[in-house]
Every structure is written in C-alpha cells, then in structure tokens.
Design a protein around this motif. Structure first.
Motif, short mmCIF file in Angstrom:
data_model
loop_
_atom_site.label_atom_id
_atom_site.label_comp_id
_atom_site.label_asym_id
_atom_site.label_seq_id
_atom_site.Cartn_x
_atom_site.Cartn_y
_atom_site.Cartn_z
N UNK A 167 0.80 -1.22 0.00
CA UNK A 167 0.00 0.00 0.00
C UNK A 167 0.83 1.27 0.00
N UNK A 168 2.15 1.15 0.04
CA UNK A 168 3.01 2.29 -0.13
C UNK A 168 3.13 3.21 1.08
N UNK A 169 3.57 4.46 0.84
CA UNK A 169 3.93 5.37 1.94
C UNK A 169 2.76 5.91 2.74
N UNK A 170 1.52 5.68 2.29
CA UNK A 170 0.37 6.14 3.08
C UNK A 170 -0.17 5.03 3.98
N UNK A 171 0.55 3.94 4.08
CA UNK A 171 0.12 2.81 4.91
C UNK A 171 1.06 2.60 6.09
N UNK A 172 1.61 3.70 6.58
CA UNK A 172 2.59 3.60 7.66
C UNK A 172 1.92 3.40 9.01
N UNK A 173 2.68 2.82 9.93
CA UNK A 173 2.23 2.60 11.30
C UNK A 173 3.24 3.24 12.25
N UNK A 174 2.84 3.35 13.50
CA UNK A 174 3.67 4.07 14.47
C UNK A 174 5.07 3.50 14.57
N UNK A 175 5.21 2.18 14.53
CA UNK A 175 6.53 1.59 14.71
C UNK A 175 7.49 1.99 13.59
N UNK A 176 6.94 2.42 12.46
CA UNK A 176 7.79 2.85 11.35
C UNK A 176 8.16 4.32 11.44
N UNK A 194 4.07 -0.74 23.22
CA UNK A 194 3.86 -1.95 22.43
C UNK A 194 2.50 -1.92 21.75
N UNK A 195 1.48 -1.42 22.45
CA UNK A 195 0.15 -1.32 21.86
C UNK A 195 0.10 -0.24 20.78
N UNK A 196 0.80 0.86 21.01
CA UNK A 196 0.83 1.95 20.02
C UNK A 196 1.53 1.55 18.73
N UNK A 197 2.48 0.65 18.84
CA UNK A 197 3.38 0.36 17.72
C UNK A 197 2.66 0.00 16.44
N UNK A 198 1.55 -0.72 16.54
CA UNK A 198 0.88 -1.20 15.34
C UNK A 198 -0.29 -0.32 14.91
N UNK A 199 -0.49 0.81 15.63
CA UNK A 199 -1.56 1.73 15.23
C UNK A 199 -1.19 2.44 13.93
N UNK A 200 -2.21 2.78 13.15
CA UNK A 200 -1.98 3.51 11.90
C UNK A 200 -1.48 4.92 12.19
N UNK A 201 -0.58 5.38 11.34
CA UNK A 201 0.04 6.71 11.49
C UNK A 201 -0.74 7.71 10.66
N UNK A 202 -1.28 8.76 11.31
CA UNK A 202 -2.03 9.80 10.60
C UNK A 202 -1.51 11.19 10.94
#
Length: 316
Positions: free
Chosen positions: A17-26, A68-76
């Motif tokens: 999904x490219x650069x708009x599919x980032x998550x907090x851990x990234x 740890x819980x935040x890590x997989x949340x979507x980045x907006x």
C-alpha cells in the motif's frame, strides 16, 4: 536517561500500500539533541508510590505496554513523535526518580517539544509538574486531573495519592496560584477529609456521574472557563477514571467510572485551548490486563490526543 528501547516498536508492514500505509513503529524515532520539535514520549517506570499507598503494584511496566500497543496503530500525523526512553525507580528511591523525570520533562520543553509522559503510578504527576514549573515558574499553571480520586492526601512521604497536594504546597511556598480542576471524582472513593481539603484549596471538580453525554457540554464549558484563568495547562489522566469493566488493569478499578467517549472529548477540549504544555497518562498495570485490552485502550487515548481530527474523506 538511558537510551530508549526501540525493539518495542515493531509491527505489521503494509508494503503493497506504499507510503500512506505507515504505522507508528515505522515513524517513532529515538529522541536526539537536534530533533525538530515534536511530541516526546517519556516513560516513568515506577510504582513505588502505589506500593506506599497500599495499591496494586505493577504500573512500572505500563510505559512499555502502552508503547507496544501503540506500535501497530496507523500513522495519521504530520508532526514527528520521539521516544526518550524511561526514567526508572531503583531501590525504592521514588523521589530521586521524580527529580530525573522533572529534568527530562524540562529538557524536552526547552528543546521545543511537547512531553507526553507514560506512567507509572500517579506519583508520576509530581515529577511531571516539577519539570513544568522549573521550565516556567513565572506563570499561572492550570492543573486538570481526569481521575476518580483527588490525590490530595496529606501523607508523608509522598505516594501515588499525594501529587496534587504536593503541587498545592509548592504553589503556597512560591506564592503561585494553585489552579486545580478534577474531573471524574467518585464520591465513594474519596473521604470527607479529601473533599474538605479540596474546598480549602479552592479546587473545582465534577463528579463521575456528571460526565455523562447529555451533560458534557456544560462540563466542557467549565473546562474552557478554567483554561481562561491560566497562562498554560497541565493535563493528567489517571486511567482509573474509566469504568473497571473496560479498564481493569489499574491499581483501583472504578465501580462506575466515566465513559471513554467523555474522556476523549475532555482531552480534545483541553488540547484545543492552545495552552497545553505537558500531559501524562498514568496507572496502567499490565499485571491485571486481559488480552492486552487495557493497554490498547491506554494507547488509544494517546493516539486520540495526537490525532483528534477528522481524516480526509470522513463525512460530517
């Protein structure tokens, strides 16, 4: 402070999904001296105050569980978020840990960041506040505590039930205004002595039963009016303000509590005053969590605080 443990920031990667599919851990990076202004996560891995207060210990592991819980949340977000690691409490030296937390909070503010402190017991608040007033001791700081408890106990030495009384003492000693608003107070969980002390300190409060959707407009108006009396604001969120049915992983689960939606609206209202300098979220006790549910809820509050805007395309 020690270097942050970045190994906790792991999770799903949606490569297709490219650069708009980032998550907090990234996106979360370790704090560096030259980091551009952003939000700084500071952990306070301490529950010595809870132990002294006769509560259920385990909140020292709260900061890691929230990350740890935040890590997989979507980045907006557009603005950066940094991890500054944890202040630890060794050998029961809570006061020393609070001093180190104060230094970390002050350093973040000096560098132009917004510190977001992850507790730890509510003794976290005294360390957070010391850092704030060491940064700006010449202004009126309004304190908003979203909590089932006043935490105005007169105990010595300090514990998780004393931080706002310690703030009141500091204000009196330094000739500063003690502006204190407590939202979500549970009458069965606070003695008459605590209500009397709140009255003597000219504190204002709203009970848990007042923070219902049909009355929330009045409460938010009170928050706005309170903010108008302050130069800056400090927001402290004790997770035990939520119902024990949805937040069992705290030292003292609430029999009634306040709805998550109401807490989110308060967070948004405080943030949108434009006066908020620092926030802490405290009392998550992973030892009493169920399938990581409470950690995810605490993380969701962090996420909401930093992302409480409609996303593109959302219908009104």
């Amino acid at each position: 402070m020690p270097e942050p443990d970045m190994s906790v920031w792991t999770g799903r990667v949606d490569t297709a999904d490219g650069p708009t599919a980032l998550r907090w851990h990234q996106m979360v990076k370790p704090l560096a001296p030259d980091s551009p202004p952003g939000v700084v996560l500071i952990g306070f891995a301490c529950d010595e105050g809870v132990r002294r207060n006769g509560g259920r210990v385990g909140a020292k592991d709260g900061p890691r569980a929230i990350r740890k819980a935040l890590a997989n949340f979507a980045w907006h977000r557009q603005q950066p978020v940094y991890d500054a690691g944890d202040v630890r409490c060794d050998g029961g030296d809570m006061e020393g840990a609070q001093v180190r937390l104060a230094e970390a909070v002050r350093n973040a503010l000096v560098a132009g960041h917004c510190p977001l402190v992850l507790g730890g017991g509510h003794e976290t608040a005294w360390g957070t506040y010391q850092g704030l007033v060491s940064f700006r001791s010449d202004v009126n700081i309004g304190i908003i505590n979203v909590d089932a408890h006043f935490d105005l106990r007169d105990d010595e030495p300090g514990n998780s039930g004393t931080p706002f009384r310690q703030m009141a003492d500091w204000c009196q000693a330094h000739g500063r205004w003690f502006g204190y608003m407590a939202l979500g107070i549970s009458v069965p969980s606070n003695t008459r002595a605590l209500f009397d002390r709140a009255c003597a300190l000219n504190a204002c409060w709203r009970l848990d039963q007042s923070l219902v959707p049909w009355n929330l407009g009045r409460v938010l108006a009170d928050v706005t009016a309170f903010a108008g009396s302050a130069d800056y604001l400090y927001l402290s969120i004790d997770l035990d303000v939520l119902s024990g049915a949805v937040m069992p992983a705290v030292s003292a689960p609430a029999a009634r509590g306040v709805a998550l939606e109401s807490v989110e609206e308060i967070l948004t209202a405080v943030r949108d005053t434009g006066k908020l300098l620092v926030v802490d979220i405290v009392e998550l006790n992973p030892l009493h969590d169920i399938n990581g549910q409470s950690a995810r809820l605490a993380a969701r509050l962090v996420w909401h605080f930093l992302n409480a805007r409609k996303v593109d395309g959302e219908q009104p």
